[in-house]
Design an enzyme around this catalytic site. Structure first.
Site, PDB file in Angstrom:
ATOM      1  N   LYS A 198       0.854  -1.186   0.000  1.00 34.20           N
ATOM      2  CA  LYS A 198       0.000   0.000   0.000  1.00 34.20           C
ATOM      3  C   LYS A 198       0.891   1.237   0.000  1.00 34.20           C
ATOM      4  CE  LYS A 198      -3.904   1.926   2.614  1.00 34.20           C
ATOM      5  NZ  LYS A 198      -4.851   1.641   3.709  1.00 34.20           N
ATOM      6  N   SER A 229      -9.722   1.563   2.722  1.00 30.92           N
ATOM      7  CA  SER A 229      -8.880   2.388   1.890  1.00 30.92           C
ATOM      8  C   SER A 229      -7.840   1.592   1.099  1.00 30.92           C
ATOM      9  CB  SER A 229      -8.167   3.426   2.754  1.00 30.92           C
ATOM     10  OG  SER A 229      -7.319   2.774   3.685  1.00 30.92           O
ATOM     11  N   SER A 258      -9.939  -1.067   6.843  1.00 30.78           N
ATOM     12  CA  SER A 258      -9.342  -0.978   5.511  1.00 30.78           C
ATOM     13  C   SER A 258      -8.665  -2.242   5.028  1.00 30.78           C
ATOM     14  CB  SER A 258      -8.299   0.120   5.478  1.00 30.78           C
ATOM     15  OG  SER A 258      -8.921   1.331   5.231  1.00 30.78           O
TER      16      SER A 258
END
Ligand code: GLN
Length: 490
Positions: free
Chosen positions: A76, A151, A175
Site C-alpha cells: 500500500k 482504503s 481498511s
C-alpha cells in the site's frame, strides 16, 4: 492451485523448481495486462523488483529457509520504501521519496519477498471506496464499474487479480477486511501493537495497524509470522512472543465457540450477504464449532465514536504537511501576502483533497476548547464500553462472527455525494480497531450477480491463532477461495 499462493511459490523457489525472476516477470506481465482496467498501482517498481529477484536467484542457498522466497508483493502506498516514491495517494506527497524503509518492508524483504509496486488507496487511507485517491480510484476485479473497497483498495484488487499473492494494507477502521471481503480475498488486521507501525504514514495512531491480503488463510499466517513482533522503533509495538501461526492450522474447529451478535447483524444488511453469513455459520457448526448468541450493546455507537477519534487523531497527524518538511510547497495565493501562514494555507489548500480536509476540520473541531469534553472525551469513554462488550463476550466465546460488510461492492460514484452513507458501511469493521482486536475476513460466497462476500471473525487480543484456525478450517470445507475474477486469467 500452487501457482498463486505464497506457500506454493516460495516452496518452488526454495527447491529450485522455479526462479524468483520468472515468478517476478509473470507478476509484472499480469500487472501490465490488468493495470489499464484496474488502476491498482500508483507506482510500478519493475526494475527494482527484477534486480531483487535476480539477486535472490544468484544465491539460492541463502534463501533455503526463507518463508517468502521470491514471492511478489504489493505494498500500500502509505508504507515508506527507501528510494521508492510513497504518496499515500495525496497530491501533497506526490513527489515524496522516503529515506528509509518501514519495518514491515524490511521484514518482508528479509523473508525473501520481492516488492513489485505501491498500490492505490484512499488519500491518507481515509475512505471506504478508493475514490478519495488523488490519482483516481482503483477498480474491483470482479466488476470494473464497482469499488474494490477502501482504503486499501489497490492492494485487495492486486491480490484478487493474481498480480501479487501477497499484498500489504493498513487498517484504521476496516481498511483490510472490507476490501478483502468485496474483492474475494483473505484480509487480516492484527491486534493493535502486534505489527510495527514504524514507516506507516500515520492516519489515526491509536487505531492504525498493518496486515496482509492473501489468497488463502495459510498464506495470511505465513505473512503475519514474517512481520509480527516487537520493534524498538515503534513504542506501541508489543514484546509479546510471536507464535508459529501456521501450526494453528489444524483443520479442526470442534469445540470452538463462535459468538454471533444477532442484534447487530439484523437490519440494514443486504439479503444475499445475510444469507451467505448464515450459510457460513451453518458450515462452521457442521464442522463441530458451537454457535453462541452474544450481545455487543454498544456496537451501534462504533461509527460515531470511530469518526470522532479517527478525525481527531488525523487532524493532529496531518499538521506536519506544511510545505516545509515534505513534498509539495505552493506559493501563497495572489494577494495573500508573502508570509509563512499564507504559504501553509495555500500548500494545504491545494495539496489535500476534499475528504481529507473534511476530516481535518471535523477533528480540529472535536478537539477544540469547549467541545473536547463533549465529543472527543465522550467518544473515548464509549470506546471503553465497546471494548468491555467484547471482553464480556470473550468470557463465553473464542471468536465473534459477523458479515465483514453490510453490502457487496457498490458502484463507483454511488455514495460519492453522501459521506454519511459511506461511513455507515463501516459498521462491522470499526469496532475491532476501537478495541484493538484482531479481525480476519475470509471469502464466504458470491451474490447472484457474481460479487464476493466476506465472513469476518474478530478475536481476543493477541489471539490471531484462533482466527486463523477457524478461518482455515472453514476455507478447507469450501471452494470460494478457488474462484478467480475473469481478469485474473488473462
Ligand atoms: N473506511 C474507514 C475510513 O474511512 C476506514 C479507513 C481505514 O481503515 N484506513 O476512515
Amino acid at each position: 492451485m500452487t501457482e498463486d499462493t505464497i506457500a506454493g511459490l516460495a516452496g518452488a523457489v526454495r527447491t529450485g523448481a522455479r526462479t524468483a525472476t520468472e515468478i517476478c516477470q509473470r507478476a509484472l506481465a499480469q500487472l501490465d495486462a490488468t493495470e489499464p482496467s484496474l488502476h491498482a498501482f500508483n507506482t510500478v517498481a519493475a526494475d527494482r523488483a527484477l534486480a531483487r529477484a535476480a539477486a535472490i536467484d544468484r544465491h539460492p542457498a541463502r534463501w533455503k529457509q526463507a518463508p517468502l522466497a521470491g514471492v511478489p508483493i504489493a505494498l500500500k502506498d502509505n508504507l515508506c520504501t527507501r528510494g521508492l516514491r510513497t504518496t499515500a495517494s495525496s497530491r501533497i506527497l506526490d513527489t515524496f521519496v522516503p529515506p528509509y524503509d518501514a519495518t514491515v518492508v524490511e521484514r518482508l524483504e528479509a523473508a525473501g519477498a520481492v516488492v513489485v509496486g505501491k498500490t492505490n488507496c484512499d488519500e491518507f487511507a481515509m475512505g471506504s471506496s478508493n475514490e478519495n485517491s488523488a490519482y483516481g480510484p482503483a477498480r474491483n476485479p470482479w466488476a470494473l464499474d464497482r469499488t474494490p473497497g477502501g482504503s486499501s483498495g489497490g492492494s485487495a484488487a492486486a491480490g484478487a487479480a493474481g498480480i501479487a499473492p501477497a499484498a500489504r494494507g493498513s487498517d484504521t477502521g476496516g481498511s483490510i477486511p472490507q476490501p478483502a471481503a468485496i474483492c474475494g480475498v483473505v484480509g487480516l488486521k492484527p491486534t493493535y501493537g502486534r505489527v510495527s507501525r514504524y514507516g506507516l504514514i500515520a492516519f489515526a495512531s491509536s487505531l492504525d495497524q498493518i496486515g496482509p491480503f492473501t489468497r488463502t488463510v495459510r498464506d495470511a499466517a505465513l505473512v503475519l509470522s514474517a512481520i509480527a513482533g516487537h520493534d524498538p522503533m515503534d513504542a506501541t509495538s508489543e514484546a509479546e512472543p510471536v507464535p508459529p501461526y501456521a501450526d494453528a492450522l489444524t483443520g479442526d474447529v470442534r469445540g470452538a465457540r463462535i459468538g454471533v451478535p444477532r442484534g447487530l447483524v439484523g437490519a440494514g444488511v443486504d439479503r444475499e450477504v445475510a444469507q451467505a453469513f448464515d450459510e457460513a455459520l451453518a458450515s462452521l457448526a457442521d464442522r463441530g464449532a458451537r454457535l453462541v448468541d452474544v450481545e455487543l450493546p454498544h456496537a451501534p455507537y462504533a461509527i460515531p465514536v470511530y469518526y470522532l477519534v479517527a478525525t481527531a487523531e488525523a487532524s493532529s497527524n496531518l499538521a506536519r504537511y506544511d510545505g516545509v518538511r515534505y513534498g509539495m510547497r505552493t506559493p501563497p495565493a495572489a494577494g495573500a501576502g508573502p508570509d509563512l501562514p499564507a504559504m501553509y494555507a495555500s500548500t494545504r489548500a491545494q495539496g489535500f483533497g476534499p475528504e481529507v480536509k473534511r476530516r481535518i476540520m471535523l477533528g480540529t473541531y472535536v478537539l477544540s476548547a469547549g467541545y473536547y469534553d463533549a465529543y472527543y472525551l465522550k467518544a473515548q469513554q464509549v470506546r471503553t464500553l465497546i471494548l468491555r462488550d467484547y471482553d464480556r463476550a470473550f468470557e463465553r466465546v473464542d471468536a465473534v462472527a459477523m458479515p465483514t460488510t453490510p453490502t457487496p461492492a457498490f458502484r463507483l460514484g454511488e455514495h460519492a455525494a453522501d459521506p454519511l452513507q459511506m461511513y455507515l458501511g463501516d459498521v462491522f469493521t470499526v469496532s475491532a480497531n476501537l478495541a484493538g482486536l484482531p479481525a480476519l475476513s475470509v471469502p464466504c460466497g458470491f451474490t447472484a450477480g457474481g460479487l464476493p462476500i466476506g465472513l469476518q471473525l474478530i478475536g481476543r487480543r493477541h489471539d490471531e491463532s484462533t482466527l486463523l484456525r477457524v478461518a482455515d478450517a472453514y476455507e478447507r470445507g469450501t471452494a470460494w477461495w478457488t474462484h478467480r475474477p475473469p481478469i485474473a486469467t488473462r
